[in-house]
Design a protein around this motif. Structure first.
Motif, PDB file in Angstrom:
ATOM      1  N   GLU A   1      34.349  43.209  28.162  1.00 30.02           N
ATOM      2  CA  GLU A   1      33.148  43.484  28.960  1.00 30.02           C
ATOM      3  C   GLU A   1      33.437  43.360  30.457  1.00 30.02           C
ATOM      4  OE1 GLU A   1      30.090  40.886  27.625  1.00 30.02           O
ATOM      5  OE2 GLU A   1      29.945  41.787  25.620  1.00 30.02           O
ATOM      6  N   LYS A   2      34.239  42.365  30.830  1.00 30.09           N
ATOM      7  CA  LYS A   2      34.581  42.177  32.242  1.00 30.09           C
ATOM      8  C   LYS A   2      35.342  43.377  32.788  1.00 30.09           C
ATOM      9  CE  LYS A   2      34.788  37.119  31.948  1.00 30.09           C
ATOM     10  NZ  LYS A   2      35.670  35.936  31.995  1.00 30.09           N
ATOM     11  N   VAL A   3      36.295  43.868  32.005  1.00 27.71           N
ATOM     12  CA  VAL A   3      37.105  44.998  32.463  1.00 27.71           C
ATOM     13  C   VAL A   3      36.271  46.275  32.527  1.00 27.71           C
ATOM     14  CG1 VAL A   3      39.072  46.474  31.893  1.00 27.71           C
ATOM     15  CG2 VAL A   3      39.269  44.000  31.657  1.00 27.71           C
ATOM     16  N   VAL A   4      35.377  46.455  31.570  1.00 27.26           N
ATOM     17  CA  VAL A   4      34.494  47.634  31.577  1.00 27.26           C
ATOM     18  C   VAL A   4      33.626  47.610  32.843  1.00 27.26           C
ATOM     19  CG1 VAL A   4      32.501  48.712  30.467  1.00 27.26           C
ATOM     20  CG2 VAL A   4      34.459  47.998  29.085  1.00 27.26           C
ATOM     21  N   LYS A   5      33.083  46.439  33.168  1.00 28.80           N
ATOM     22  CA  LYS A   5      32.243  46.320  34.360  1.00 28.80           C
ATOM     23  C   LYS A   5      33.064  46.581  35.614  1.00 28.80           C
ATOM     24  CE  LYS A   5      29.021  43.244  36.725  1.00 28.80           C
ATOM     25  NZ  LYS A   5      28.335  41.933  36.717  1.00 28.80           N
ATOM     26  N   LEU A   6      34.283  46.041  35.657  1.00 28.11           N
ATOM     27  CA  LEU A   6      35.153  46.249  36.809  1.00 28.11           C
ATOM     28  C   LEU A   6      35.479  47.729  36.977  1.00 28.11           C
ATOM     29  CD1 LEU A   6      36.808  44.778  39.015  1.00 28.11           C
ATOM     30  CD2 LEU A   6      38.706  44.665  37.393  1.00 28.11           C
ATOM     31  N   GLY A   7      35.668  48.425  35.863  1.00 28.04           N
ATOM     32  CA  GLY A   7      36.018  49.844  35.894  1.00 28.04           C
ATOM     33  C   GLY A   7      34.895  50.738  36.380  1.00 28.04           C
ATOM     34  N   LYS A   8      33.664  50.226  36.396  1.00 25.79           N
ATOM     35  CA  LYS A   8      32.535  51.033  36.872  1.00 25.79           C
ATOM     36  C   LYS A   8      32.524  51.159  38.388  1.00 25.79           C
ATOM     37  CE  LYS A   8      29.441  50.130  32.955  1.00 25.79           C
ATOM     38  NZ  LYS A   8      28.164  49.512  32.523  1.00 25.79           N
ATOM     39  N   THR A   9      33.169  50.235  39.082  1.00 24.15           N
ATOM     40  CA  THR A   9      33.163  50.262  40.558  1.00 24.15           C
ATOM     41  C   THR A   9      34.554  50.456  41.150  1.00 24.15           C
ATOM     42  OG1 THR A   9      33.369  47.836  40.633  1.00 24.15           O
ATOM     43  CG2 THR A   9      31.144  48.758  40.689  1.00 24.15           C
ATOM     44  N   GLN A  10      35.599  50.317  40.329  1.00 23.46           N
ATOM     45  CA  GLN A  10      36.966  50.416  40.826  1.00 23.46           C
ATOM     46  C   GLN A  10      37.799  51.306  39.898  1.00 23.46           C
ATOM     47  OE1 GLN A  10      37.855  48.598  43.634  1.00 23.46           O
ATOM     48  NE2 GLN A  10      35.822  47.716  43.782  1.00 23.46           N
ATOM     49  N   THR A  11      38.887  51.869  40.428  1.00 20.78           N
ATOM     50  CA  THR A  11      39.872  52.548  39.592  1.00 20.78           C
ATOM     51  C   THR A  11      40.768  51.485  38.984  1.00 20.78           C
ATOM     52  OG1 THR A  11      39.846  54.492  41.015  1.00 20.78           O
ATOM     53  CG2 THR A  11      41.734  54.243  39.558  1.00 20.78           C
ATOM     54  N   LEU A  12      40.756  51.368  37.667  1.00 17.78           N
ATOM     55  CA  LEU A  12      41.464  50.280  36.998  1.00 17.78           C
ATOM     56  C   LEU A  12      42.976  50.409  37.135  1.00 17.78           C
ATOM     57  CD1 LEU A  12      39.519  49.679  33.652  1.00 17.78           C
ATOM     58  CD2 LEU A  12      39.623  48.199  35.641  1.00 17.78           C
ATOM     59  N   THR A  13      43.593  49.308  37.560  1.00 21.47           N
ATOM     60  CA  THR A  13      45.042  49.167  37.562  1.00 21.47           C
ATOM     61  C   THR A  13      45.351  47.770  37.034  1.00 21.47           C
ATOM     62  OG1 THR A  13      45.168  48.231  39.789  1.00 21.47           O
ATOM     63  CG2 THR A  13      45.255  50.654  39.605  1.00 21.47           C
ATOM     64  N   LEU A  14      46.587  47.544  36.590  1.00 19.50           N
ATOM     65  CA  LEU A  14      46.959  46.211  36.107  1.00 19.50           C
ATOM     66  C   LEU A  14      46.914  45.193  37.247  1.00 19.50           C
ATOM     67  CD1 LEU A  14      49.886  46.993  33.628  1.00 19.50           C
ATOM     68  CD2 LEU A  14      47.489  46.526  33.098  1.00 19.50           C
ATOM     69  N   ASP A  15      47.273  45.614  38.458  1.00 20.71           N
ATOM     70  CA  ASP A  15      47.186  44.703  39.611  1.00 20.71           C
ATOM     71  C   ASP A  15      45.746  44.299  39.884  1.00 20.71           C
ATOM     72  OD1 ASP A  15      49.843  44.462  40.149  1.00 20.71           O
ATOM     73  OD2 ASP A  15      49.911  46.070  41.636  1.00 20.71           O
ATOM     74  N   LEU A  16      44.826  45.275  39.773  1.00 17.07           N
ATOM     75  CA  LEU A  16      43.416  44.978  40.001  1.00 17.07           C
ATOM     76  C   LEU A  16      42.902  43.994  38.955  1.00 17.07           C
ATOM     77  CD1 LEU A  16      40.787  45.600  41.561  1.00 17.07           C
ATOM     78  CD2 LEU A  16      40.380  47.446  39.939  1.00 17.07           C
ATOM     79  N   ILE A  17      43.272  44.216  37.699  1.00 20.22           N
ATOM     80  CA  ILE A  17      42.845  43.312  36.618  1.00 20.22           C
ATOM     81  C   ILE A  17      43.411  41.919  36.839  1.00 20.22           C
ATOM     82  CG2 ILE A  17      43.003  42.859  34.141  1.00 20.22           C
ATOM     83  CD1 ILE A  17      43.003  45.903  33.721  1.00 20.22           C
ATOM     84  N   LYS A  18      44.683  41.861  37.271  1.00 21.21           N
ATOM     85  CA  LYS A  18      45.301  40.564  37.531  1.00 21.21           C
ATOM     86  C   LYS A  18      44.572  39.845  38.663  1.00 21.21           C
ATOM     87  CE  LYS A  18      49.722  38.395  38.656  1.00 21.21           C
ATOM     88  NZ  LYS A  18      51.156  38.626  38.977  1.00 21.21           N
ATOM     89  N   THR A  19      44.235  40.590  39.716  1.00 23.13           N
ATOM     90  CA  THR A  19      43.499  40.011  40.845  1.00 23.13           C
ATOM     91  C   THR A  19      42.170  39.436  40.375  1.00 23.13           C
ATOM     92  OG1 THR A  19      44.488  41.543  42.419  1.00 23.13           O
ATOM     93  CG2 THR A  19      42.421  40.523  43.075  1.00 23.13           C
ATOM     94  N   TYR A  20      41.481  40.206  39.536  1.00 27.52           N
ATOM     95  CA  TYR A  20      40.167  39.789  39.040  1.00 27.52           C
ATOM     96  C   TYR A  20      40.268  38.539  38.174  1.00 27.52           C
ATOM     97  CZ  TYR A  20      35.921  39.858  36.233  1.00 27.52           C
ATOM     98  OH  TYR A  20      34.770  39.514  35.598  1.00 27.52           O
ATOM     99  N   LEU A  21      41.279  38.500  37.292  1.00 27.61           N
ATOM    100  CA  LEU A  21      41.378  37.408  36.330  1.00 27.61           C
ATOM    101  C   LEU A  21      41.965  36.130  36.922  1.00 27.61           C
ATOM    102  CD1 LEU A  21      42.684  39.391  33.220  1.00 27.61           C
ATOM    103  CD2 LEU A  21      40.360  38.622  33.659  1.00 27.61           C
ATOM    104  N   THR A  22      42.920  36.255  37.832  1.00 21.54           N
ATOM    105  CA  THR A  22      43.626  35.082  38.341  1.00 21.54           C
ATOM    106  C   THR A  22      43.184  34.677  39.732  1.00 21.54           C
ATOM    107  OG1 THR A  22      45.417  36.355  39.361  1.00 21.54           O
ATOM    108  CG2 THR A  22      45.654  35.813  37.030  1.00 21.54           C
ATOM    109  N   GLY A  23      42.566  35.625  40.483  1.00 30.20           N
ATOM    110  CA  GLY A  23      42.209  35.324  41.858  1.00 30.20           C
ATOM    111  C   GLY A  23      43.375  35.472  42.801  1.00 30.20           C
TER     112      GLY A  23
END
Length: 450
Positions: free
Chosen positions: A56-78
């Protein structure tokens, strides 16, 4: 235990620190369970819930951003992504400031920068999106109680300023939620939940105003120019200018100096025969629609003041050019406005004390509070006061304001601001539209005129 994210055959493994290590056999047994009666089914459901939560977190993130592994890492780890300065809580804060500067909202941008400076100094080393209630609490405690540095107390600020800084932080937090970097379940602000951070409100300002009689005394000082002989001619002239600007702020619907400096003799002024100003408030122009304009009736006392301190009426010329002194850069205008506000405050304090014998610390903001308070005490409806001050009311309300309050009604209301005998502006019935006529009749009936 880890969650695996895959994009274009590249993988990111995010270790679940809160989960204990599992033996491979047990892990496979849990993942393959199908029988609802199995003793492992509750564990399967728990793991499935964790997986769905991250999905759910990644789906929400993908609605406002172009998903990349770096972006997901930034979101999850800070952790910040190299080269992506904006991918952090502080970066989002800075991007909001940059946007405001682009929109020429220099004053607001400056306030946001001051708040950020305080946050960076006292909240600690905040990386990426590693920000939570504890971080804000630490910052809030310093702002409220101060901290000792080199043997002296620093960081403590007034509640009004602390509230402004926390509201700024809340705007940034909400933007991070909108962009998908923070989740609503970790929201740290609430004025109802005692476990969360409460944003203080500034002291109420009911006493920060001058009543109609006091404003009339100041107007008489302006008209009669009765300043102390001990003042130099040059200071008398500057004090007279400041008193005139203060009274103009009051009579021009309580507008501030940023609006006064931008006020022009525009089409409305000449179309109404010099009887009205029309302008959009600087503070709300960036987020208001074109209907949220302010109409100022030029009642007789205001005209007297304009004749003394304003420029001569010329098409699109500034009414008070002395405020900006020709500056067009917004940052320079901001500095000049701050300085002029300080000048008005200093000179008004001396006028009140040395001319009228008052013990009052009067500033430009008193003009705005006085306009609202005095009209309210005079029985003028709050909708008129709110509209006249340029408060945002929403599209459904603001449309048609000018029809609701024809200029004659505005003259009648604003004439209550001073106890000065003036000729009442006659209402030209022939020029009223059907809607204006209906509104006028309605008001007369409410006041017992019919």
């Amino acid at each position: 235990m880890a969650i695996c994210f895959t994009i274009e055959r590249k993988r990111l493994y995010f270790k679940l620190a809160s989960m204990p290590y599992q033996k491979e056999k047990y892990f496979n047994e849990v993942c393959s369970v199908t029988n609802a009666r199995s003793l492992l089914m509750p564990v399967y459901k728990e793991w499935e819930g964790i997986l769905d939560g991250y999905r759910e977190k990644v789906v929400k993130l993908g609605k406002t951003q172009t998903l990349t592994l770096d972006l997901i890492k930034t979101y999850l780890t800070g952790a910040e992504t190299n080269g992506e300065v904006s991918k952090s809580f502080v970066g989002v804060w800075e991007s909001i400031i940059a946007k405001m500067k682009k929109e020429d909202r220099v004053g607001t941008a400056e306030n946001y920068q001051w708040a950020l400076n305080s946050f960076l100094k006292y909240a600690g080393d905040v990386k990426g999106f590693k920000v939570d209630k504890n971080v804000i609490d630490k910052w809030n405690d310093v702002m409220k109680n101060g901290t000792i540095e080199n043997g002296r107390l620093v960081g403590q600020i007034a509640d009004a300023t602390r509230g402004m800084y926390l509201r700024t932080c809340r705007v940034v937090w909400n933007e991070c939620i909108r962009q998908g970097y923070l989740t609503e379940d970790k929201y740290p602000f609430s004025n109802k939940d005692n476990t969360l951070i409460s944003i203080p409100r500034g002291k109420r300002r009911q006493q920060s105003y001058l009543n109609v009689d006091e404003m009339t005394q100041l107007y008489n000082v302006f008209v009669e120019k009765c300043y102390p002989d001990s003042w130099s001619p040059d200071y008398k002239k500057r004090a007279h200018q400041s008193l005139g600007l203060f009274l103009a702020q009051y009579l021009c619907n309580g507008f501030n100096l940023a609006d006064a400096g931008r006020l022009q003799y525009n089409r409305t002024y000449f179309a109404e025969g010099g009887r009205a100003f029309e302008f959009m408030r600087k503070k709300t122009s960036a987020r208001s629609n074109s209907m949220s304009v302010v109409i100022v009736p030029i009642i007789e006392p205001l005209k007297v003041i304009l004749d003394e301190i304003a420029a001569k009426p010329e098409k699109d010329a500034y009414v008070f050019p002395q405020i900006f002194n020709g500056a067009t850069d917004e940052l320079t205008r901001r500095k000049l406005t701050v300085q002029e506000n300080s000048n008005i405050k200093d000179r008004m304090i001396r006028i009140c004390s040395e001319v009228l014998g008052w013990d009052k610390v009067v500033s430009g903001t008193w003009a705005r509070h006085s306009f609202a308070t005095n009209l309210k005490l005079a029985g003028v409806e709050e909708l008129y006061i709110s509209e006249s001050m340029g408060h945002s009311q929403g599209n459904d309300v603001t449309s048609g304001y000018q029809d609701m309050y024809p200029l004659e009604i505005r003259f009648r209301n604003n004439s209550k601001l001073l106890n000065v005998e003036t000729k009442e502006e006659p209402i030209d019935i022939d020029k009223l539209s059907k809607k204006e006529m209906k509104e006028l009749l309605k008001r007369m009936m409410e006041k017992g005129g019919i």
